[in-house]
Design a protein around this motif. Structure first.
Motif, PDB file in Angstrom:
ATOM      1  N   LEU A  12       2.306  -3.052  13.564  1.00 40.93           N
ATOM      2  CA  LEU A  12       3.031  -2.310  12.898  1.00 40.93           C
ATOM      3  C   LEU A  12       3.447  -3.173  11.470  1.00 40.93           C
ATOM      4  O   LEU A  12       3.259  -2.664  10.446  1.00 40.93           O
ATOM      5  CB  LEU A  12       4.401  -1.529  13.209  1.00 40.93           C
ATOM      6  CG  LEU A  12       4.366  -0.593  14.261  1.00 40.93           C
ATOM      7  CD1 LEU A  12       5.682  -0.120  14.864  1.00 40.93           C
ATOM      8  CD2 LEU A  12       3.947   0.736  13.601  1.00 40.93           C
ATOM      9  N   GLY A  13       3.703  -4.283  11.708  1.00 38.29           N
ATOM     10  CA  GLY A  13       3.980  -5.174  10.542  1.00 38.29           C
ATOM     11  C   GLY A  13       2.631  -5.357   9.669  1.00 38.29           C
ATOM     12  O   GLY A  13       2.885  -5.364   8.328  1.00 38.29           O
ATOM     13  N   VAL A  14       1.515  -5.319   9.988  1.00 46.98           N
ATOM     14  CA  VAL A  14       0.269  -5.488   9.458  1.00 46.98           C
ATOM     15  C   VAL A  14      -0.086  -4.263   8.732  1.00 46.98           C
ATOM     16  O   VAL A  14      -0.299  -4.294   7.561  1.00 46.98           O
ATOM     17  CB  VAL A  14      -0.864  -5.806  10.344  1.00 46.98           C
ATOM     18  CG1 VAL A  14      -2.209  -5.661   9.640  1.00 46.98           C
ATOM     19  CG2 VAL A  14      -0.864  -7.143  10.920  1.00 46.98           C
ATOM     20  N   ILE A  15       0.464  -3.077   9.348  1.00 43.09           N
ATOM     21  CA  ILE A  15       0.077  -1.758   8.497  1.00 43.09           C
ATOM     22  C   ILE A  15       1.010  -1.765   7.556  1.00 43.09           C
ATOM     23  O   ILE A  15       0.691  -1.381   6.240  1.00 43.09           O
ATOM     24  CB  ILE A  15       0.379  -0.681   9.635  1.00 43.09           C
ATOM     25  CG1 ILE A  15      -0.983  -0.480  10.458  1.00 43.09           C
ATOM     26  CG2 ILE A  15       0.450   0.844   8.893  1.00 43.09           C
ATOM     27  CD1 ILE A  15      -0.998   0.325  11.326  1.00 43.09           C
ATOM     28  N   GLY A  16       2.253  -2.225   7.721  1.00 41.25           N
ATOM     29  CA  GLY A  16       3.186  -2.012   6.563  1.00 41.25           C
ATOM     30  C   GLY A  16       2.988  -2.967   5.446  1.00 41.25           C
ATOM     31  O   GLY A  16       3.074  -2.757   4.139  1.00 41.25           O
ATOM     32  N   ALA A  18      -0.058  -3.990   5.030  1.00 39.81           N
ATOM     33  CA  ALA A  18      -1.450  -3.331   4.101  1.00 39.81           C
ATOM     34  C   ALA A  18      -0.997  -2.376   3.257  1.00 39.81           C
ATOM     35  O   ALA A  18      -1.557  -1.957   2.172  1.00 39.81           O
ATOM     36  CB  ALA A  18      -2.383  -2.731   5.009  1.00 39.81           C
ATOM     37  N   MET A  19       0.238  -1.470   3.485  1.00 35.98           N
ATOM     38  CA  MET A  19       0.700  -0.180   2.615  1.00 35.98           C
ATOM     39  C   MET A  19       1.014  -0.826   1.528  1.00 35.98           C
ATOM     40  O   MET A  19       1.160  -0.439   0.407  1.00 35.98           O
ATOM     41  CB  MET A  19       1.659   0.660   3.662  1.00 35.98           C
ATOM     42  CG  MET A  19       0.738   1.332   4.613  1.00 35.98           C
ATOM     43  SD  MET A  19      -0.243   2.445   4.111  1.00 35.98           S
ATOM     44  CE  MET A  19       0.808   3.743   3.434  1.00 35.98           C
ATOM     45  N   SER A  20       1.986  -1.917   1.629  1.00 36.63           N
ATOM     46  CA  SER A  20       2.454  -2.650   0.450  1.00 36.63           C
ATOM     47  C   SER A  20       1.593  -3.217  -0.589  1.00 36.63           C
ATOM     48  O   SER A  20       1.969  -3.099  -1.802  1.00 36.63           O
ATOM     49  CB  SER A  20       3.834  -3.412   0.733  1.00 36.63           C
ATOM     50  OG  SER A  20       3.208  -4.734   0.866  1.00 36.63           O
ATOM     51  N   VAL A  21       0.486  -3.816  -0.042  1.00 36.44           N
ATOM     52  CA  VAL A  21      -0.486  -4.288  -0.975  1.00 36.44           C
ATOM     53  C   VAL A  21      -1.245  -3.048  -1.703  1.00 36.44           C
ATOM     54  O   VAL A  21      -1.113  -3.194  -3.106  1.00 36.44           O
ATOM     55  CB  VAL A  21      -1.563  -5.088  -0.255  1.00 36.44           C
ATOM     56  CG1 VAL A  21      -2.697  -5.135  -1.041  1.00 36.44           C
ATOM     57  CG2 VAL A  21      -0.971  -6.110   0.424  1.00 36.44           C
ATOM     58  N   VAL A  22      -1.619  -2.041  -0.941  1.00 36.46           N
ATOM     59  CA  VAL A  22      -1.970  -0.881  -1.822  1.00 36.46           C
ATOM     60  C   VAL A  22      -1.049  -0.324  -2.874  1.00 36.46           C
ATOM     61  O   VAL A  22      -1.636  -0.075  -3.927  1.00 36.46           O
ATOM     62  CB  VAL A  22      -2.710   0.285  -0.739  1.00 36.46           C
ATOM     63  CG1 VAL A  22      -2.809   1.484  -1.307  1.00 36.46           C
ATOM     64  CG2 VAL A  22      -3.750  -0.259   0.118  1.00 36.46           C
ATOM     65  N   THR A  23       0.027  -0.059  -2.472  1.00 34.43           N
ATOM     66  CA  THR A  23       1.165   0.483  -3.229  1.00 34.43           C
ATOM     67  C   THR A  23       1.297  -0.450  -4.615  1.00 34.43           C
ATOM     68  O   THR A  23       1.336  -0.131  -5.687  1.00 34.43           O
ATOM     69  CB  THR A  23       2.469   0.513  -2.526  1.00 34.43           C
ATOM     70  OG1 THR A  23       2.455   1.308  -1.571  1.00 34.43           O
ATOM     71  CG2 THR A  23       3.450   1.248  -3.585  1.00 34.43           C
ATOM     72  N   SER A  24       1.376  -1.753  -4.279  1.00 35.72           N
ATOM     73  CA  SER A  24       1.663  -2.778  -5.497  1.00 35.72           C
ATOM     74  C   SER A  24       0.560  -2.862  -6.346  1.00 35.72           C
ATOM     75  O   SER A  24       0.345  -2.955  -7.568  1.00 35.72           O
ATOM     76  CB  SER A  24       1.809  -4.183  -4.949  1.00 35.72           C
ATOM     77  OG  SER A  24       0.916  -4.870  -4.278  1.00 35.72           O
TER      78      SER A  24
END
Length: 92
Positions: A12-16, A18-24
């Motif tokens: 879950l931490g890795v997915i979170g 990854a999502m924050s990298v994509v969003t940024s």
């Protein structure tokens, strides 16, 4: 905590992350596009400002103003005898 629970938390931490990298990255690209658009507008405004400055200096030229006054309003430069200088003591 068991190994499966730890793996689930880490996943879950890795997915979170990854999502924050994509969003940024998405926000960064959008802001860069806006920056490019504003810089293009700035260049256009600088060109327009240069043109307006040149036009202002042209219209401010004494000879052009005099020519326009003669052509549009039939104004003439007064002769020496038509000019009266008024001082605090009176007309001289």
């Amino acid at each position: 905590m068991s190994l499966n629970k730890l793996n689930a938390v880490l996943l879950l931490g890795v997915i979170g992350c990854a999502m924050s990298v994509v969003t940024s990255q998405h926000v960064s690209r959008r802001l860069y596009g806006e920056l490019e658009k504003e810089q293009k507008l700035q260049r256009q405004l600088n060109v327009e400002y240069g043109q307006l400055t040149l036009e202002q200096s042209t219209w401010g030229a004494h000879a052009l103003i005099e020519k326009s006054a003669v052509a549009r309003m039939d104004m003439l430069t007064p002769t020496q005898r038509q000019v009266h200088v008024i001082t605090p003591e009176g007309v001289r």
